[in-house]
Write a protein that holds these residues in place. Sequence first.
Motif, PDB file in Angstrom:
ATOM      1  N   GLY A   1     -19.397  -0.291   0.778  1.00 52.78           N
ATOM      2  CA  GLY A   1     -18.990  -0.202   2.150  1.00 52.78           C
ATOM      3  C   GLY A   1     -19.589   0.509   3.100  1.00 52.78           C
ATOM      4  O   GLY A   1     -19.035   0.798   4.153  1.00 52.78           O
ATOM      5  N   SER A   2     -20.539   1.019   2.706  1.00 52.22           N
ATOM      6  CA  SER A   2     -21.203   1.973   3.554  1.00 52.22           C
ATOM      7  C   SER A   2     -22.928   1.567   3.734  1.00 52.22           C
ATOM      8  O   SER A   2     -23.276   1.053   2.566  1.00 52.22           O
ATOM      9  N   LEU A   3     -23.754   2.130   4.561  1.00 50.38           N
ATOM     10  CA  LEU A   3     -25.033   1.951   4.745  1.00 50.38           C
ATOM     11  C   LEU A   3     -25.420   3.371   4.357  1.00 50.38           C
ATOM     12  O   LEU A   3     -24.948   4.231   5.327  1.00 50.38           O
ATOM     13  N   VAL A   4     -26.237   3.709   3.413  1.00 49.55           N
ATOM     14  CA  VAL A   4     -26.886   4.848   3.094  1.00 49.55           C
ATOM     15  C   VAL A   4     -28.332   5.062   3.442  1.00 49.55           C
ATOM     16  O   VAL A   4     -29.196   4.157   2.605  1.00 49.55           O
ATOM     17  N   ALA A   5     -28.692   5.587   4.383  1.00 53.17           N
ATOM     18  CA  ALA A   5     -30.039   5.630   4.823  1.00 53.17           C
ATOM     19  C   ALA A   5     -30.347   6.979   4.762  1.00 53.17           C
ATOM     20  O   ALA A   5     -30.116   7.850   5.976  1.00 53.17           O
ATOM     21  N   GLY A   6     -31.346   7.496   4.021  1.00 47.35           N
ATOM     22  CA  GLY A   6     -31.790   8.705   3.836  1.00 47.35           C
ATOM     23  C   GLY A   6     -30.540   9.659   3.664  1.00 47.35           C
ATOM     24  O   GLY A   6     -29.839   9.440   2.455  1.00 47.35           O
ATOM     25  N   ARG A   7     -30.246  10.592   4.490  1.00 43.59           N
ATOM     26  CA  ARG A   7     -29.088  11.495   3.971  1.00 43.59           C
ATOM     27  C   ARG A   7     -27.738  11.071   5.059  1.00 43.59           C
ATOM     28  O   ARG A   7     -26.789  11.548   4.725  1.00 43.59           O
ATOM     29  N   ALA A   8     -27.983  10.050   5.903  1.00 42.43           N
ATOM     30  CA  ALA A   8     -26.949   9.351   6.548  1.00 42.43           C
ATOM     31  C   ALA A   8     -26.114   8.331   5.477  1.00 42.43           C
ATOM     32  O   ALA A   8     -26.668   7.556   4.990  1.00 42.43           O
ATOM     33  N   ARG A   9     -24.768   8.540   5.727  1.00 46.21           N
ATOM     34  CA  ARG A   9     -23.990   7.557   5.189  1.00 46.21           C
ATOM     35  C   ARG A   9     -22.923   6.836   6.416  1.00 46.21           C
ATOM     36  O   ARG A   9     -22.126   7.770   7.002  1.00 46.21           O
ATOM     37  N   ILE A  10     -23.127   5.760   6.696  1.00 46.49           N
ATOM     38  CA  ILE A  10     -22.424   5.260   7.753  1.00 46.49           C
ATOM     39  C   ILE A  10     -21.404   3.890   7.208  1.00 46.49           C
ATOM     40  O   ILE A  10     -22.042   2.883   6.687  1.00 46.49           O
ATOM     41  N   PRO A  11     -20.431   4.094   7.582  1.00 42.16           N
ATOM     42  CA  PRO A  11     -19.267   2.859   7.216  1.00 42.16           C
ATOM     43  C   PRO A  11     -19.717   1.581   7.851  1.00 42.16           C
ATOM     44  O   PRO A  11     -20.155   1.649   9.075  1.00 42.16           O
ATOM     45  N   LEU A  12     -19.775   0.608   7.265  1.00 41.92           N
ATOM     46  CA  LEU A  12     -20.123  -0.642   7.494  1.00 41.92           C
ATOM     47  C   LEU A  12     -19.400  -1.025   8.781  1.00 41.92           C
ATOM     48  O   LEU A  12     -19.625  -2.136   9.694  1.00 41.92           O
ATOM     49  N   THR A  13     -18.011  -0.918   8.892  1.00 44.19           N
ATOM     50  CA  THR A  13     -17.089  -1.001   9.800  1.00 44.19           C
ATOM     51  C   THR A  13     -17.424  -0.579  11.204  1.00 44.19           C
ATOM     52  O   THR A  13     -16.865  -0.835  12.119  1.00 44.19           O
ATOM     53  N   ALA A  14     -18.275   0.836  11.323  1.00 48.25           N
ATOM     54  CA  ALA A  14     -18.636   1.205  12.541  1.00 48.25           C
ATOM     55  C   ALA A  14     -20.088   0.629  12.973  1.00 48.25           C
ATOM     56  O   ALA A  14     -20.473   1.088  13.933  1.00 48.25           O
ATOM     57  N   LEU A  15     -20.598  -0.469  12.140  1.00 49.98           N
ATOM     58  CA  LEU A  15     -21.974  -0.943  12.685  1.00 49.98           C
ATOM     59  C   LEU A  15     -21.626  -2.483  13.139  1.00 49.98           C
ATOM     60  O   LEU A  15     -20.614  -3.212  12.804  1.00 49.98           O
ATOM     61  N   GLY A  16     -22.537  -2.952  14.095  1.00 49.65           N
ATOM     62  CA  GLY A  16     -22.225  -4.275  14.752  1.00 49.65           C
ATOM     63  C   GLY A  16     -23.203  -5.110  14.019  1.00 49.65           C
ATOM     64  O   GLY A  16     -23.455  -4.910  12.775  1.00 49.65           O
ATOM     65  N   THR A  17     -23.685  -6.199  14.713  1.00 47.95           N
ATOM     66  CA  THR A  17     -24.320  -7.336  14.042  1.00 47.95           C
ATOM     67  C   THR A  17     -25.922  -6.814  14.002  1.00 47.95           C
ATOM     68  O   THR A  17     -26.607  -6.295  15.180  1.00 47.95           O
ATOM     69  N   PRO A  18     -26.553  -6.599  12.813  1.00 47.81           N
ATOM     70  CA  PRO A  18     -28.043  -6.497  12.557  1.00 47.81           C
ATOM     71  C   PRO A  18     -28.874  -7.245  13.388  1.00 47.81           C
ATOM     72  O   PRO A  18     -28.663  -8.500  13.148  1.00 47.81           O
ATOM     73  N   GLU A  19     -30.070  -6.756  13.644  1.00 46.99           N
ATOM     74  CA  GLU A  19     -31.167  -7.328  14.272  1.00 46.99           C
ATOM     75  C   GLU A  19     -32.340  -7.168  13.486  1.00 46.99           C
ATOM     76  O   GLU A  19     -32.709  -6.079  13.522  1.00 46.99           O
ATOM     77  N   ILE A  20     -32.929  -8.327  12.939  1.00 45.67           N
ATOM     78  CA  ILE A  20     -34.096  -7.913  12.141  1.00 45.67           C
ATOM     79  C   ILE A  20     -35.332  -7.811  13.297  1.00 45.67           C
ATOM     80  O   ILE A  20     -35.569  -8.558  14.316  1.00 45.67           O
ATOM     81  N   LEU A  21     -36.166  -6.821  13.217  1.00 46.61           N
ATOM     82  CA  LEU A  21     -37.172  -6.671  13.904  1.00 46.61           C
ATOM     83  C   LEU A  21     -38.648  -6.861  13.316  1.00 46.61           C
ATOM     84  O   LEU A  21     -39.031  -6.333  12.264  1.00 46.61           O
ATOM     85  N   ASP A  22     -39.624  -7.656  13.942  1.00 42.20           N
ATOM     86  CA  ASP A  22     -40.813  -8.176  13.285  1.00 42.20           C
ATOM     87  C   ASP A  22     -41.470  -6.939  13.588  1.00 42.20           C
ATOM     88  O   ASP A  22     -41.069  -5.860  14.272  1.00 42.20           O
ATOM     89  N   PRO A  23     -42.902  -6.811  13.388  1.00 44.08           N
ATOM     90  CA  PRO A  23     -43.678  -5.876  13.515  1.00 44.08           C
ATOM     91  C   PRO A  23     -43.873  -5.561  14.993  1.00 44.08           C
ATOM     92  O   PRO A  23     -43.803  -4.085  15.146  1.00 44.08           O
TER      93      PRO A  23
END
Length: 148
Positions: A69-91
């Motif tokens: 239930g969390s996004l772990v990116a590097g040293r950050a751990r963010i609960p998915l409940t605190a995140l909105g809708t993700p957006e894919i970014l092209d180059p």
Amino acid sequence: MQHATETYDERLTAPRSWWVIAVLVGLSCALMLLPLGTLPLLGGLIGGTALASVLVSSYGSARIRVVAGSLVAGRARIPLTALGTPEILDPEEARAWRMHKADPRAFMLLRSYVPTAVRIPVTDPADPTPYVYVSTRAPERLVAALGQ
């Protein structure tokens, strides 16, 4: 190997050209110590290459996971409940969000050698971070994992 509760796991490794540069740094150190003799030359080659390789490896070992239930990116751990809708970014969009569109308050796990990324708004009103920017080689898989 993924655990049962883990839905996404990616390691952002440094490009091969960076490893060539690490060897070239070792050669440069060896050449600087050449006037001192053979043993200092070998020490410079081994020590310089080892130090540069450690730096490349540590920078290039960023890990992104969606687990428990969390996004772990590097040293950050963010609960998915605190995140909105993700957006894919092209180059092109990823480059724009790394440069002129970037917000200094955002959490950014970026690697310029990875052309694509995902930007996820932070919806927690207590968190001043406007969004999370994550470089990823598999943005569709990351967005799918975030949606589960």
